[in-house]
Design a protein around this motif. Structure first.
Motif, mmCIF file in Angstrom:
data_model
loop_
_atom_site.group_PDB
_atom_site.id
_atom_site.type_symbol
_atom_site.label_atom_id
_atom_site.label_comp_id
_atom_site.label_asym_id
_atom_site.label_seq_id
_atom_site.Cartn_x
_atom_site.Cartn_y
_atom_site.Cartn_z
ATOM 1 N N ALA A 1 -8.015 -10.352 15.637
ATOM 2 C CA ALA A 1 -9.152 -10.343 15.310
ATOM 3 C C ALA A 1 -10.044 -8.969 14.254
ATOM 4 C CB ALA A 1 -10.142 -9.265 16.593
ATOM 5 N N ASP A 2 -10.879 -9.272 13.376
ATOM 6 C CA ASP A 2 -10.909 -7.888 13.165
ATOM 7 C C ASP A 2 -12.448 -8.036 13.764
ATOM 8 O OD1 ASP A 2 -9.478 -8.482 11.057
ATOM 9 O OD2 ASP A 2 -10.465 -9.447 10.068
ATOM 10 N N TYR A 3 -13.139 -6.391 13.140
ATOM 11 C CA TYR A 3 -14.373 -6.228 13.804
ATOM 12 C C TYR A 3 -15.217 -5.027 12.840
ATOM 13 C CZ TYR A 3 -17.162 -2.830 16.345
ATOM 14 O OH TYR A 3 -18.750 -2.129 16.370
ATOM 15 N N ALA A 4 -16.416 -5.742 13.013
ATOM 16 C CA ALA A 4 -17.473 -5.044 12.043
ATOM 17 C C ALA A 4 -18.733 -4.669 12.393
ATOM 18 C CB ALA A 4 -17.466 -6.449 10.626
ATOM 19 N N GLU A 5 -18.556 -3.672 11.986
ATOM 20 C CA GLU A 5 -20.538 -2.433 12.613
ATOM 21 C C GLU A 5 -21.238 -3.202 11.620
ATOM 22 O OE1 GLU A 5 -20.031 1.016 15.205
ATOM 23 O OE2 GLU A 5 -20.925 1.294 13.045
ATOM 24 N N ILE A 6 -22.229 -3.258 12.110
ATOM 25 C CA ILE A 6 -23.970 -4.375 11.266
ATOM 26 C C ILE A 6 -24.621 -3.221 11.634
ATOM 27 C CG2 ILE A 6 -22.888 -6.172 10.755
ATOM 28 C CD1 ILE A 6 -24.834 -7.464 11.836
ATOM 29 N N PRO A 7 -25.809 -2.931 10.681
ATOM 30 C CA PRO A 7 -26.900 -1.532 12.027
ATOM 31 C C PRO A 7 -27.524 -2.974 12.521
ATOM 32 C CG PRO A 7 -26.696 -2.308 9.192
ATOM 33 C CD PRO A 7 -26.033 -3.272 9.747
ATOM 34 N N GLY A 8 -27.882 -2.163 13.664
ATOM 35 C CA GLY A 8 -28.742 -2.989 14.452
ATOM 36 C C GLY A 8 -28.718 -2.678 15.838
ATOM 37 N N THR A 9 -29.863 -3.881 16.477
ATOM 38 C CA THR A 9 -30.035 -3.352 17.906
ATOM 39 C C THR A 9 -29.605 -5.137 18.577
ATOM 40 O OG1 THR A 9 -31.831 -4.135 18.004
ATOM 41 C CG2 THR A 9 -31.177 -1.790 18.761
ATOM 42 N N PRO B 1 -7.247 -16.536 13.734
ATOM 43 C CA PRO B 1 -8.221 -15.631 13.582
ATOM 44 C C PRO B 1 -9.704 -15.106 13.686
ATOM 45 C CG PRO B 1 -6.950 -16.436 11.826
ATOM 46 C CD PRO B 1 -6.846 -17.367 12.797
ATOM 47 N N THR B 2 -10.133 -14.162 14.461
ATOM 48 C CA THR B 2 -11.241 -13.989 15.207
ATOM 49 C C THR B 2 -11.979 -12.680 14.917
ATOM 50 O OG1 THR B 2 -10.341 -14.211 17.383
ATOM 51 C CG2 THR B 2 -12.604 -13.699 17.381
ATOM 52 N N LEU B 3 -13.218 -12.984 14.211
ATOM 53 C CA LEU B 3 -13.956 -11.815 14.127
ATOM 54 C C LEU B 3 -14.857 -11.507 14.769
ATOM 55 C CD1 LEU B 3 -15.653 -9.607 12.128
ATOM 56 C CD2 LEU B 3 -17.108 -11.973 11.107
ATOM 57 N N VAL B 4 -15.028 -10.453 15.178
ATOM 58 C CA VAL B 4 -15.979 -9.970 16.511
ATOM 59 C C VAL B 4 -17.042 -8.869 15.239
ATOM 60 C CG1 VAL B 4 -16.315 -8.245 18.364
ATOM 61 C CG2 VAL B 4 -14.387 -9.902 18.337
ATOM 62 N N ALA C 1 -12.847 -18.485 14.301
ATOM 63 C CA ALA C 1 -13.600 -18.113 15.760
ATOM 64 C C ALA C 1 -14.504 -16.542 14.986
ATOM 65 C CB ALA C 1 -13.208 -17.575 17.288
ATOM 66 N N ILE C 2 -15.788 -16.534 15.684
ATOM 67 C CA ILE C 2 -16.769 -15.692 15.565
ATOM 68 C C ILE C 2 -17.298 -14.764 16.152
ATOM 69 C CG2 ILE C 2 -18.788 -15.043 13.833
ATOM 70 C CD1 ILE C 2 -17.649 -17.249 11.845
ATOM 71 N N LEU C 3 -17.551 -14.320 17.033
ATOM 72 C CA LEU C 3 -17.925 -13.866 18.313
ATOM 73 C C LEU C 3 -19.459 -12.549 18.025
ATOM 74 C CD1 LEU C 3 -14.875 -13.556 20.709
ATOM 75 C CD2 LEU C 3 -16.682 -15.238 20.245
ATOM 76 N N ALA C 4 -20.021 -12.764 18.260
ATOM 77 C CA ALA C 4 -20.842 -11.388 17.173
ATOM 78 C C ALA C 4 -22.385 -11.463 18.726
ATOM 79 C CB ALA C 4 -22.152 -12.406 16.289
ATOM 80 N N GLY C 5 -22.526 -10.170 18.377
ATOM 81 C CA GLY C 5 -23.569 -9.499 18.943
ATOM 82 C C GLY C 5 -22.909 -10.133 20.540
ATOM 83 N N THR C 6 -21.697 -9.025 20.928
ATOM 84 C CA THR C 6 -21.340 -9.318 22.221
ATOM 85 C C THR C 6 -20.133 -8.700 22.730
ATOM 86 O OG1 THR C 6 -20.831 -10.417 23.627
ATOM 87 C CG2 THR C 6 -19.108 -10.993 21.989
ATOM 88 N N GLY C 7 -19.189 -7.517 23.429
ATOM 89 C CA GLY C 7 -18.730 -7.340 24.084
ATOM 90 C C GLY C 7 -17.878 -7.231 24.935
ATOM 91 N N LEU C 8 -16.805 -6.702 25.650
ATOM 92 C CA LEU C 8 -16.100 -7.207 26.365
ATOM 93 C C LEU C 8 -16.475 -7.447 27.582
ATOM 94 C CD1 LEU C 8 -12.724 -8.125 26.608
ATOM 95 C CD2 LEU C 8 -12.477 -5.667 27.348
#
Length: 254
Positions: free
Chosen positions: A223-231, A198-201, A122-129
């Protein structure tokens, strides 16, 4: 732009999707007021993932893009986007796939997994808890933006959302109905049990619209966490989004 294909949902609405690449299927769901082209195709994210040997399947959610935009409330029951997702999976005959989404697409992914859908990853992008507990607040904000359409000036907190709706030529009546199809959840406890895969946030470094993405990753057991540039608005335009997803998918093989 990739070709668009359609199928008919169980309530008779034409729903669209795009495909990029060949190989293992991954379904990617776009964010509110966007569509599959802007969120996944236009800025190269789908193509980047496809180069790793994936068949990227990106639907236009109901009331968005080239999918149907009915104006009758009967077409917007609770969690209709989860039902549409399940029907697309059945239509395509998929039984082994990965699943992800950005913002509204991430919340839809969460609800689908909580309802029993079992993607391999699973991939959860642009979101938080806080995606669990702030839906009603955010949906009320966007309903108010729809009501204020054409009436606000630059600097108003609703101005950017309204400009994006104009850019995307949003059907405001259909969008307002769709915004009522989810509710806040009081408990986040079910997340850890449901998200055993396995999940990517992945989230922009200036994106806290749905709370802390790091806290969301920490709440999941695998889960893995990845930070990318941007709003929240522009992180989908960055090549780092596709790179982060491609790295994650390559990590465990196919």
């Amino acid at each position: 732009m990739t070709d668009v294909t359609f199928f008919t949902s169980s309530d008779g609405i034409q729903l669209a999707w795009r495909e990029v690449g060949q190989g293992r299927p991954i379904i990617l769901l776009h964010g509110l007021f966007s569509d599959s082209n802007v969120n996944w195709v236009k800025f190269g994210t789908a193509e980047r993932i496809a180069r790793e040997g994936y068949r990227v399947i990106a639907p236009d959610l109901r009331a968005h893009g080239q999918s149907g935009k009915p104006h009758e409330a009967v077409h917007y029951p609770q969690l209709i986007l989860v039902r549409d997702l399940r029907e697309l999976i059945e239509h395509l005959g998929l039984d082994d796939f990965d699943l992800g989404g950005f913002s509204l697409g991430a919340r839809t992914t969460i609800e689908a997994v909580l309802s029993g859908l079992k993607p391999k990853r699973a991939i959860l992008a642009g979101t938080g808890l806080d995606v669990f507990t702030n839906w009603e607040k955010r949906s009320h904000f966007y309903v108010h933006a729809i009501d204020l359409f054409g009436k606000v000036q630059r600097g108003d907190p609703h101005w950017l959302a309204i400009q994006f709706m104009k850019t995307m030529n949003i059907d405001r009546e259909a969008a307002k109905l769709l915004l009522g199809t989810m509710r806040d959840r009081e408990s986040k406890a079910a997340l850890a049990e449901a998200f055993s895969m396995p999940t990517l946030v992945v989230c922009g470094d200036k994106d806290d619209d749905n709370g802390s993405a790091i806290e969301l990753a920490n709440a999941l057991p695998n889960a893995d966490y990845a930070e990318i540039p941007g709003t929240h608005m522009n992180s989908v335009t960055r090549p780092e989004l596709g790179e982060a997803i491609a790295r994650f998918l390559g990590k465990g093989g196919r």
